[in-house]
Design an enzyme around this catalytic site. Structure first.
Site, PDB file in Angstrom:
ATOM      1  N   ASP A  22     -51.573  67.509  52.617  1.00 26.05           N
ATOM      2  CA  ASP A  22     -50.741  66.894  51.577  1.00 26.05           C
ATOM      3  C   ASP A  22     -51.559  66.442  50.368  1.00 26.05           C
ATOM      4  O   ASP A  22     -51.480  65.278  49.940  1.00 26.05           O
ATOM      5  CB  ASP A  22     -49.973  65.687  52.149  1.00 26.05           C
ATOM      6  CG  ASP A  22     -49.192  66.029  53.393  1.00 26.05           C
ATOM      7  OD1 ASP A  22     -48.686  67.162  53.482  1.00 26.05           O
ATOM      8  OD2 ASP A  22     -49.077  65.165  54.294  1.00 26.05           O
ATOM      9  N   GLU A 190     -38.985  68.580  50.625  1.00 22.74           N
ATOM     10  CA  GLU A 190     -39.850  67.402  50.637  1.00 22.74           C
ATOM     11  C   GLU A 190     -40.942  67.547  49.594  1.00 22.74           C
ATOM     12  O   GLU A 190     -41.037  68.563  48.904  1.00 22.74           O
ATOM     13  CB  GLU A 190     -40.483  67.237  52.030  1.00 22.74           C
ATOM     14  CG  GLU A 190     -41.314  68.424  52.471  1.00 22.74           C
ATOM     15  CD  GLU A 190     -41.722  68.376  53.930  1.00 22.74           C
ATOM     16  OE1 GLU A 190     -41.147  67.582  54.693  1.00 22.74           O
ATOM     17  OE2 GLU A 190     -42.642  69.139  54.305  1.00 22.74           O
TER      18      GLU A 190
END
Length: 555
Positions: A22, A190
């Protein structure tokens, strides 16, 4: 592992090998800063600095104080999710989600090295994966991911936006749904990020889940609140069509950056499976060039997939990545590459009680003390009552498919409960431990393996574990000074011990290491390798001393 020849005109992916998922990035002048998710490890959110986008030096952690990061109850795949870093008018902002305590929050600092503020919790900010956007009119916006109203299927989520007042850290006005993804019935949309390029607002997201079907998609609008139109070329990055035999998998969760020269790049996560579709290294950080065509970004022009090598960016050279070498524990504090499991309630390690050694207290908490619940989806609580202990474990990420780990330990177990040594850990339920112990009044070296079988009822949200720990092999060995070594060649692990480096004996060879992959263990993290000491539920005042620790990656 990429084995191509790399000249100084090219760089090699991944730029951050090992469990660094991420990625989020920002630029301040000619300097770049990048952060990653840290889940249940403390300190939280490693932060790196670079001038060339390729060579990164860790300068600390954003969440390095106990008051900033409560990880009580966090399974390995709980804790800190998907942080975003942005810089605005002299201030760095990091916004993220603590899945186990409080939800979404912001911390700030005028210096990327810290100190960073205590958390400002964002009331009413539902869901996960928050990001910040600063518009030209002075307004700031919060974007995030939330479950759709009246969801029709698992992973039926949407991207939403709301103005935020960064003086009060409160959302203001109404929230607006921006997009539900590019695919029909898109799952797990997301990781939203907003950018303003020329006359368009661009919304970059991920969808498809963070494993094999992961992808990056993009939409744009001339109004920040929408309507957003999807790129007809979506997804702009994915590897799902390449098959599970391709050497880079589950590409997704990107963040765009423009250099001071007007060039564009994306940082994104992906994994390198080996020994089959097994990803012991976790999700890693890759760098991909981006161009613009018809006012849409083209990721990895000409191939559309992440390559192992690209030309170096036309940027000033940065500090070279530090080689993986011995830590002699001569500093008064732990180096940045070390972490604990969850936030420690007490200081169980010392670098000063015996200078030149890492001293671990032999404590009641076991490496198996807490059984992590499996993740059911991005909005699961990821919490189980009782998961509050931080065992005496100091670990670092596995960063290579082939590696060698060696340590020198001084330890004298007093009873059959006390153990210490090297642990290779995927989670509470999937690990190897090369440990020194007492059994039947004899001191022994043994190799322990732990796996678990789970019975999961997704509909009712229940889970039950059958935890299976086995002693693979043991040998009688009596010496207060012990050298321990682990050699991994792909998924074959060999474990050694001895009284000196030149008298190491093989304890167990060619042990299958696939239990250290999230594909077996579940969850979102990569393998940690480190040092531990435990009295396994019994009070103790004993200690284990480690003189040094070597980690060397091998081609």
């Amino acid at each position: 592992m990429n084995t191509q020849d790399i000249s100084k005109e090219n760089f090699c992916n991944p730029i951050l090998p090992g469990f660094y998922p991420d990625p989020s990035i920002c630029r301040v002048g000619e300097e770049y800063y990048m952060i990653n998710s840290s889940f249940a490890f403390f300190p939280g959110i490693p932060i790196f600095k670079s001038t060339d986008l390729v060579n990164w030096k860790q300068i600390g952690h954003v969440l390095d104080r106990k008051g900033q990061l409560n990880l009580d109850g966090a399974g390995y795949s709980g804790g800190i999710f998907a942080p975003t870093i942005r810089y605005h008018k002299g201030v760095f902002y990091v916004i993220t989600t603590n899945m186990n305590d409080g939800g979404n929050f912001i911390v700030m600092s005028e210096n990327a090295n810290g100190p960073w503020s205590d958390p400002y919790w964002i009331e009413g900010a539902e869901g996960i994966d928050p990001s910040l956007f600063f518009d030209e009119d002075g307004k700031a916006y919060y974007t995030g991911t939330r479950t759709s109203q009246n969801p029709q299927y698992m992973g039926d989520h949407e991207i939403w936006i709301q103005e935020i007042d960064l003086n009060t850290m409160k959302l203001k006005g109404d929230s607006h749904t921006l997009w539900k993804g590019a695919m029909k019935n898109a799952s797990f949309v997301e990781g939203p990020h907003l950018y303003k390029v020329n006359n368009f607002y661009y919304l970059l997201i991920s969808e498809g889940g963070t494993e094999h079907y992961h992808s990056v998609t993009i939409a744009r609008s001339k109004n920040i609140l929408g309507h957003y139109e999807g790129n007809p070329g979506n997804p702009i990055l994915t590897h799902r069509h390449l098959g599970k035999g391709y050497p880079i998998s589950n590409a997704g969760h990107g963040d765009l950056i423009e250099t001071q020269n007007g060039e564009w790049y994306m940082v994104a996560l992906a994994s390198r499976p080996y020994g089959g579709f097994y990803k012991n290294l976790g999700r890693e950080t890759f760098l991909i060039p981006v161009t613009w065509e018809d006012e849409w970004p083209i990721v990895s022009p000409g191939t559309g997939k992440i390559e192992f090598t690209y030309p170096m960016p036309s940027l000033p050279a940065s500090v070279k990545n530090q080689p993986e070498i011995r830590d002699d524990f001569e500093n008064g504090i732990l180096n940045f590459n070390w972490n604990t499991i969850r936030t420690p309630k007490q200081q169980f390690w010392s670098l000063t009680e015996r200078p030149g050694f890492l001293r671990l207290k032999v404590r009641e908490a076991s490496m198996l003390d807490t059984l992590s619940p499996p993740p059911f989806g991005p909005f699961t609580n990821f919490k189980k009552e009782g998961n509050n202990k931080s065992p005496s474990f100091i670990g670092r990420r596995q960063q290579h498919m082939n590696f060698e780990v060696v340590t020198k330990m001084e330890f004298n177990p007093q009873n059959e409960c006390e153990t210490a040594g090297i642990a290779l850990v995927q989670n509470d339920n999937h690990q190897f431990r090369l440990e020194y112990a007492i059994e039947n009044d004899q001191k022994i070296i043994r190799l322990m393996k732990c796996v678990s079988k789970s019975n999961v009822d997704f509909i009712n949200g229940t889970f039950n574990y059958e935890n299976i720990e086995s002693e693979l092999i043991k040998k009688v060995f009596s010496s207060q000074v012990i050298y321990l070594k682990v050699i991994a060649r792909g998924q074959e692990y060999s474990f050694y011990y001895g009284e000196s480096l030149d008298k190491m004996e093989l304890l167990a060879g060619d042990i299958d290491g696939r239990i250290l992959s999230s594909d077996v263990a579940g969850g979102f993290v990569g393998t940690y390798i480190g040092l531990f000491a435990s009295s396994n539920g019994k009070e103790s005042d004993n200690v284990a001393d480690f003189d040094w620790f070597d980690y060397k990656g091998k081609l």
